[in-house]
Scaffold this active site. Structure first.
Site, PDB file in Angstrom:
ATOM      1  N   GLY A  75       0.264  20.780   1.513  1.00 52.33           N
ATOM      2  CA  GLY A  75      -0.426  19.946   0.813  1.00 52.33           C
ATOM      3  C   GLY A  75      -1.917  20.359   0.947  1.00 52.33           C
ATOM      4  O   GLY A  75      -2.975  19.921   0.195  1.00 52.33           O
ATOM      5  N   ALA A  81       1.054  18.585   4.087  1.00 53.83           N
ATOM      6  CA  ALA A  81       1.472  17.196   4.277  1.00 53.83           C
ATOM      7  C   ALA A  81       2.153  16.890   5.735  1.00 53.83           C
ATOM      8  O   ALA A  81       2.506  17.888   6.290  1.00 53.83           O
ATOM      9  CB  ALA A  81       2.454  16.974   3.206  1.00 53.83           C
ATOM     10  N   GLU A 115      -2.675  22.543  -1.684  1.00 56.75           N
ATOM     11  CA  GLU A 115      -2.631  21.973  -2.822  1.00 56.75           C
ATOM     12  C   GLU A 115      -3.794  21.279  -3.040  1.00 56.75           C
ATOM     13  O   GLU A 115      -4.474  21.289  -3.958  1.00 56.75           O
ATOM     14  CB  GLU A 115      -1.583  21.183  -2.839  1.00 56.75           C
ATOM     15  N   GLU A 143       6.658  25.247   1.885  1.00 55.86           N
ATOM     16  CA  GLU A 143       7.744  24.159   1.836  1.00 55.86           C
ATOM     17  C   GLU A 143       9.159  24.726   1.818  1.00 55.86           C
ATOM     18  O   GLU A 143       9.813  23.828   2.431  1.00 55.86           O
ATOM     19  CB  GLU A 143       7.462  23.442   0.487  1.00 55.86           C
TER      20      GLU A 143
HETATM   21  N1  COA Z   1       2.587  17.996   9.729  1.00 52.46           N
HETATM   22  C1  COA Z   1       2.538  17.326  10.969  1.00 52.46           C
HETATM   23  N2  COA Z   1       2.158  17.774  11.941  1.00 52.46           N
HETATM   24  C2  COA Z   1       1.774  18.807  12.003  1.00 52.46           C
HETATM   25  C3  COA Z   1       1.651  19.838  11.004  1.00 52.46           C
HETATM   26  C4  COA Z   1       2.246  19.193   9.741  1.00 52.46           C
HETATM   27  N3  COA Z   1       2.111  19.710   8.497  1.00 52.46           N
HETATM   28  N4  COA Z   1       1.282  20.832  10.931  1.00 52.46           N
HETATM   29  C5  COA Z   1       0.837  21.086  12.465  1.00 52.46           C
HETATM   30  N5  COA Z   1       1.125  19.841  12.920  1.00 52.46           N
HETATM   31  C6  COA Z   1       0.874  19.374  14.365  1.00 52.46           C
HETATM   32  C7  COA Z   1       1.927  20.047  15.219  1.00 52.46           C
HETATM   33  O1  COA Z   1       3.159  19.489  15.402  1.00 52.46           O
HETATM   34  C8  COA Z   1       1.183  20.083  16.604  1.00 52.46           C
HETATM   35  O2  COA Z   1       1.237  18.622  16.932  1.00 52.46           O
HETATM   36  P1  COA Z   1       1.948  18.454  18.595  1.00 52.46           P
HETATM   37  O3  COA Z   1       0.694  19.296  19.316  1.00 52.46           O
HETATM   38  O4  COA Z   1       1.615  17.049  18.881  1.00 52.46           O
HETATM   39  O5  COA Z   1       3.139  19.105  18.886  1.00 52.46           O
HETATM   40  C9  COA Z   1       0.022  20.207  16.259  1.00 52.46           C
HETATM   41  O6  COA Z   1      -0.237  20.006  14.916  1.00 52.46           O
HETATM   42  C10 COA Z   1      -0.471  21.528  16.680  1.00 52.46           C
HETATM   43  O7  COA Z   1       0.291  22.567  15.680  1.00 52.46           O
HETATM   44  P2  COA Z   1       1.046  24.005  16.389  1.00 52.46           P
HETATM   45  O8  COA Z   1       2.283  24.083  15.579  1.00 52.46           O
HETATM   46  O9  COA Z   1       1.360  23.784  17.801  1.00 52.46           O
HETATM   47  O10 COA Z   1      -0.146  24.814  16.114  1.00 52.46           O
HETATM   48  P3  COA Z   1       0.092  26.313  15.920  1.00 52.46           P
HETATM   49  O11 COA Z   1      -1.294  27.014  16.108  1.00 52.46           O
HETATM   50  O12 COA Z   1       0.949  27.160  16.940  1.00 52.46           O
HETATM   51  O13 COA Z   1       0.880  26.780  14.495  1.00 52.46           O
HETATM   52  C11 COA Z   1       0.806  26.368  12.300  1.00 52.46           C
HETATM   53  C12 COA Z   1      -0.010  26.327  13.453  1.00 52.46           C
HETATM   54  C13 COA Z   1      -0.068  25.632  10.881  1.00 52.46           C
HETATM   55  C14 COA Z   1       1.315  27.918  11.842  1.00 52.46           C
HETATM   56  C15 COA Z   1       2.085  25.538  12.367  1.00 52.46           C
HETATM   57  O14 COA Z   1       1.488  24.029  12.815  1.00 52.46           O
HETATM   58  C16 COA Z   1       2.768  25.158  11.117  1.00 52.46           C
HETATM   59  O15 COA Z   1       3.497  25.875  10.646  1.00 52.46           O
HETATM   60  N6  COA Z   1       2.463  23.917  10.730  1.00 52.46           N
HETATM   61  C17 COA Z   1       3.238  23.532   9.427  1.00 52.46           C
HETATM   62  C18 COA Z   1       2.977  23.999   8.081  1.00 52.46           C
HETATM   63  C19 COA Z   1       3.651  23.711   6.923  1.00 52.46           C
HETATM   64  O16 COA Z   1       4.904  23.793   6.924  1.00 52.46           O
HETATM   65  N7  COA Z   1       3.105  23.017   6.118  1.00 52.46           N
HETATM   66  C20 COA Z   1       3.634  22.509   4.821  1.00 52.46           C
HETATM   67  C21 COA Z   1       4.107  21.113   5.035  1.00 52.46           C
HETATM   68  S1  COA Z   1       5.067  20.201   3.696  1.00 52.46           S
END
Ligand code: COA
Length: 263
Positions: A111, A66, A114, A134
């Site tokens: 999400g 999400a 999910e 989460e």
């Molecule tokens: N919500 C909003 N933005 C998200 C996102 C999310 N769940 N997951 C990734 N993004 C965005 C990042 O903020 C980044 O945006 P920016 O370039 O404007 O800063 C972009 O997507 C790329 O993500 P980044 O973190 O730079 O890529 P990465 O390859 O280094 O890491 C993940 C990938 C998936 C490991 C990491 O993005 C992450 O941990 N995301 C969150 C996962 C999460 O907690 N999901 C549950 C949410 S309730």
């Protein structure tokens, strides 16, 4: 059909839905969920579309969760309806009368995972990573993860992933039965499409009844489930597709189902 956050394409009898925010790893904001909800409504009665594929745009992600920006702005009151809205869309997918297949082409977190768990079948790429992180944000899963994951892999294993936030890779997801098959990134879409085509050739009645019987099994006792099964079994007997299937068998030819189903 082109929306801002979803790209939808009809190919033969299959609808391909691409989550389309690649710069945010296809994070599910409210707009994307609303679009998904209305696409499902639009296609529920469309007789040309027999199977739905959901995948993510870009090479890295199915959906990385999400949208954390949106979540960070929620109030306690908004959060309940935020969670219920996503749950409602995913419930609609789970109870959809056409098979919905998730092609997990990379990260499927929170999400995103999910959403995949609500789909009827999951296939993934070798580089896919799944999980419910989460708790790292001080949250719990809010779009059905605490309910669907334990039903698929048991509560101890589900709690292991939820409480630790650990990611599972494609081999582990396959081993636990979360995904039905794993393909190279290059071949995932092609194999998903091939499966969808095979299903689309079957009797739409038998496909819909199979979905109903199997999905209901998660919420029924064995005897209730068997009763649902025998009712749906008997409904099959009244369909043109049953006549076609048995006639084709007797005539030693391939059945051609859904003849009167063209729009
Ligand atoms: N919500 C909003 N933005 C998200 C996102 C999310 N769940 N997951 C990734 N993004 C965005 C990042 O903020 C980044 O945006 P920016 O370039 O404007 O800063 C972009 O997507 C790329 O993500 P980044 O973190 O730079 O890529 P990465 O390859 O280094 O890491 C993940 C990938 C998936 C490991 C990491 O993005 C992450 O941990 N995301 C969150 C996962 C999460 O907690 N999901 C549950 C949410 S309730």
């Amino acid at each position: 059909m082109q929306n801002s956050c979803l790209v939808c394409e009809e190919k033969d009898n299959i609808l391909i839905i691409k989550l389309n925010r690649p710069d945010k790893l296809n994070a599910l904001n409210v707009s994307i969920l609303k679009e998904l909800n209305s696409v499902l409504d639009n296609y529920a009665e469309n007789k040309n579309i027999k199977v739905i594929l959901i995948t993510g745009s870009g090479e890295k992600a199915f959906a990385a969760g999400a949208d954390i920006d949106e979540i960070s702005k929620l109030t306690i009151i908004d959060a309940k309806s935020f969670s219920e809205y996503g749950q409602g869309v995913f419930h609609k997918i789970e109870n959809f009368s056409k098979p919905v297949i998730a092609l997990i082409n990379g990260y499927a977190f929170g999400g995103g995972f999910e959403l995949a768990l609500a789909c009827h079948i999951r296939l993934c790429s070798e580089n896919a990573k799944m999980g419910l992180p989460e708790l790292n944000l001080g949250l719990i899963p809010g779009y059905g993860g605490t309910q669907r994951l334990p039903r698929k892999i048991n509560s101890g294993r589900a709690l292991y992933y939820i409480l630790s936030g650990e990611q599972m890779d494609s081999a582990e997801a396959y081993r636990m039965g979360i995904v039905s098959n794993v393909y190279s990134s290059m071949n995932l879409f092609e194999n998903g499409l091939e499966l969808a085509k095979r299903i689309a050739e079957k009797s739409v009645d038998a496909v819909a009844f199979s979905l109903k019987a199997v999905i209901s099994s998660e919420n029924t006792t064995m005897s209730e489930g068997l009763s649902i099964e025998s009712s749906l079994f008997s409904l099959c007997i009244g369909t043109e597709n049953f006549i076609e299937g048995t006639s084709a068998f007797n005539e030693k030819r391939k059945p051609v189902f859904n003849k009167s189903n063209k729009e």
